[in-house]
Design an enzyme around this catalytic site. Structure first.
Site, PDB file in Angstrom:
ATOM      1  NE  ARG A 146      13.283  -7.770   2.572  1.00  0.00           N
ATOM      2  CZ  ARG A 146      15.366  -7.740   2.238  1.00  0.00           C
ATOM      3  NH1 ARG A 146      15.295  -8.047   1.230  1.00  0.00           N
ATOM      4  NH2 ARG A 146      16.050  -7.918   2.818  1.00  0.00           N
ATOM      5  CE1 TYR A 191      -5.179   9.969  -1.420  1.00  0.00           C
ATOM      6  CE2 TYR A 191      -3.236   9.130  -1.905  1.00  0.00           C
ATOM      7  CZ  TYR A 191      -4.231   9.716  -0.721  1.00  0.00           C
ATOM      8  OH  TYR A 191      -3.777   9.352   0.413  1.00  0.00           O
ATOM      9  CG  ASP A 231      -5.454   5.169  -8.196  1.00  0.00           C
ATOM     10  OD1 ASP A 231      -6.176   4.088  -7.124  1.00  0.00           O
ATOM     11  OD2 ASP A 231      -4.563   5.910  -7.497  1.00  0.00           O
ATOM     12  CE  LYS A 261      -7.338   4.865   0.938  1.00  0.00           C
ATOM     13  NZ  LYS A 261      -7.092   5.856  -0.428  1.00  0.00           N
TER      14      LYS A 261
HETATM   15  C1  LIG Z   1      -5.892   6.702  -0.703  1.00  0.00           C
HETATM   16  C2  LIG Z   1      -5.514   6.957  -1.711  1.00  0.00           C
HETATM   17  C3  LIG Z   1      -4.157   5.918  -2.123  1.00  0.00           C
HETATM   18  C4  LIG Z   1      -3.280   5.890  -1.465  1.00  0.00           C
HETATM   19  O1  LIG Z   1      -3.449   4.916  -0.575  1.00  0.00           O
HETATM   20  P1  LIG Z   1      -2.812   4.530   0.407  1.00  0.00           P
HETATM   21  O2  LIG Z   1      -3.538   3.129   1.254  1.00  0.00           O
HETATM   22  O3  LIG Z   1      -3.901   4.981   1.639  1.00  0.00           O
HETATM   23  O4  LIG Z   1      -1.107   4.578   0.866  1.00  0.00           O
HETATM   24  C5  LIG Z   1      -4.201   5.813  -3.879  1.00  0.00           C
HETATM   25  N1  LIG Z   1      -5.175   6.064  -4.457  1.00  0.00           N
HETATM   26  C6  LIG Z   1      -6.314   6.819  -4.044  1.00  0.00           C
HETATM   27  C7  LIG Z   1      -7.274   6.941  -5.446  1.00  0.00           C
HETATM   28  C8  LIG Z   1      -5.879   6.475  -2.823  1.00  0.00           C
HETATM   29  O5  LIG Z   1      -7.375   7.115  -2.363  1.00  0.00           O
END
Ligand SMILES: *Cc1c(COP(=O)(O)O)cnc(C)c1O
Length: 382
Positions: free
Chosen positions: A50, A102, A174, A199
């Site tokens: 963890r 998002y 982000d 992604k």
């Molecule tokens: C998908 C996404 C998230 C969240 O991520 P997860 O891996 O699906 O939890 C946050 N910000 C953006 C811009 C995203 O495309």
């Protein structure tokens, strides 16, 4: 020492830790929950997964180097990273956030932050005056996504960071869409970079992951304490998948971008297409800022067609492109933001942003671009 970004994707900026003396090229997967102590009061540096695991530590090293941070902390998904970050705030704190955010982050803010007494004001962060006007005495964080999802609005990170510094609050960006291959928010004055590694970083539509990257020791310590306490760290095997994914980030991003540009240009000439938003197009309103702060445009584009019928025709007839949520993988995916990613956004707000029944978002994959265009063409005219 500082290597080119393509090298950093594979090796980081230095040598990896020699964990097993075998010389294995691929980093081992440490599928273990706990570690034996060499003696009383002694530790190998690892006690319990963890808190830390060698495979997670390796992907964190690569990611910190890629984002020019001093620390990267890997989470089980992007939302786990966002929610861990929010634990650094306190009841009574205030956040100014990009309005075209998002959907999952909006849900975090609405369902969890508000319950915890943290209020959020949403503004169009591409307009600096709106950001300044939204600041309150208790504003502790400006939270930006650039370019945004799905409207591709671009925010000037350097200018926002000046506003944050003057206010004495944090700036988080982000960076999921452009990745550190194309954009490094910490270099532009951000304090924290957020990633959904699900992604482009992992890149193959086959695992979830997330990161928080920072160059501030106090933030890194705070986040590591949250991780140790709440435990949403990236699992060893998933760490390895993300590590492997990042090795090819540079070649994938170049191909995603080349394909996206070709598709955006083709879409612009289709009679049924009314609007194309791609930050690599010369007519994009954020073009100047993008050229100043990024090294590329990525693979995400949004387009508007003439009717809901055309939307349905496309979604139901695509064969190579798949009708699915998510983005950033080798496979091209097309999303209907109104009913998928932004279904939870109140209708009024959604419509005001232009996210309506004629809007589609595409994550352009790395297939042969001629096949992608032919597929879109047959689907649109089916
Ligand atoms: C998908 C996404 C998230 C969240 O991520 P997860 O891996 O699906 O939890 C946050 N910000 C953006 C811009 C995203 O495309």
């Amino acid at each position: 020492m500082s290597y080119g970004v393509d090298t950093v994707c594979i090796h980081g900026n230095g040598k990896r830790k020699n964990v097993d003396n075998t010389g294995s090229i691929s980093f081992p997967i440490y599928q273990t929950a706990a570690y034996a102590h060499p003696g009383v009061g002694q530790s190998t540096g690892y006690d319990y997964t963890r808190v830390q695991n060698p495979t997670r530590e390796e992907v964190e090293r690569i990611m910190a180097d890629l984002e020019h941070g001093t620390d990267a902390i890997a989470f089980s998904c992007g939302m786990a990273a966002v929610s861990a970050f929010m634990e650094l705030l306190h009841p009574g704190d205030h956040i100014v956030a990009t309005d075209d955010l998002y959907g999952g982050t909006i849900r975090q803010f609405r369902l969890i932050n508000e319950k915890n007494g943290i209020k959020v004001t949403y503004v169009d962060t591409s307009d600096l005056e709106q950001v300044k006007a939204a600041l309150q005495e208790n504003t502790k964080l400006i939270y930006v996504e650039t370019p945004t999802n799905p409207m591709m609005q671009v925010t000037d990170i350097t200018e926002i960071s000046k506003i944050a510094k003057e206010k004495g609050c944090l700036l988080a960006v982000d960076n999921t869409f452009l990745t550190p291959y194309f954009q490094n928010p910490l270099d532009l004055g951000a304090d924290v970079v957020v990633h959904s590694a699900t992604k482009y970083l992992e890149g193959h539509n086959d695992t979830l992951g997330g990161f928080l990257v920072t160059n501030r020791e106090d933030i890194s310590e705070g986040i590591r304490n949250v991780l140790k306490t709440t435990g949403a760290g990236l699992a060893p095997f998933d760490s390895w998948l993300v590590l492997r994914g990042i090795k090819t980030l540079s070649v994938r991003m170049e191909k995603h971008q080349a394909n996206a540009l070709a598709i955006a240009q083709w879409l612009q000439n289709q009679p049924k297409v009314k609007e194309v938003r791609y930050i690599g197009l010369e007519n994009h309103p954020g073009r100047e800022i993008i050229q100043k702060q990024s090294r590329g445009y990525g693979g995400m584009l949004t387009f508007r067609v003439d009717s809901k019928e055309t939307v349905y025709r496309i979604l139901e007839h695509v064969k190579v492109v798949q009708f699915a949520e998510s983005l950033g993988g080798t496979e091209s995916l097309i999303t209907y933001p109104m009913t998928q990613t932004h279904a939870d956004v109140p209708e009024e707000k959604r419509k005001a942003k232009g996210i309506d029944e004629t809007l589609l978002r595409m994550s352009v994959g790395i297939e042969d671009v001629h096949d992608l265009i032919a597929d879109l063409e047959q689907a649109m005219n089916a």
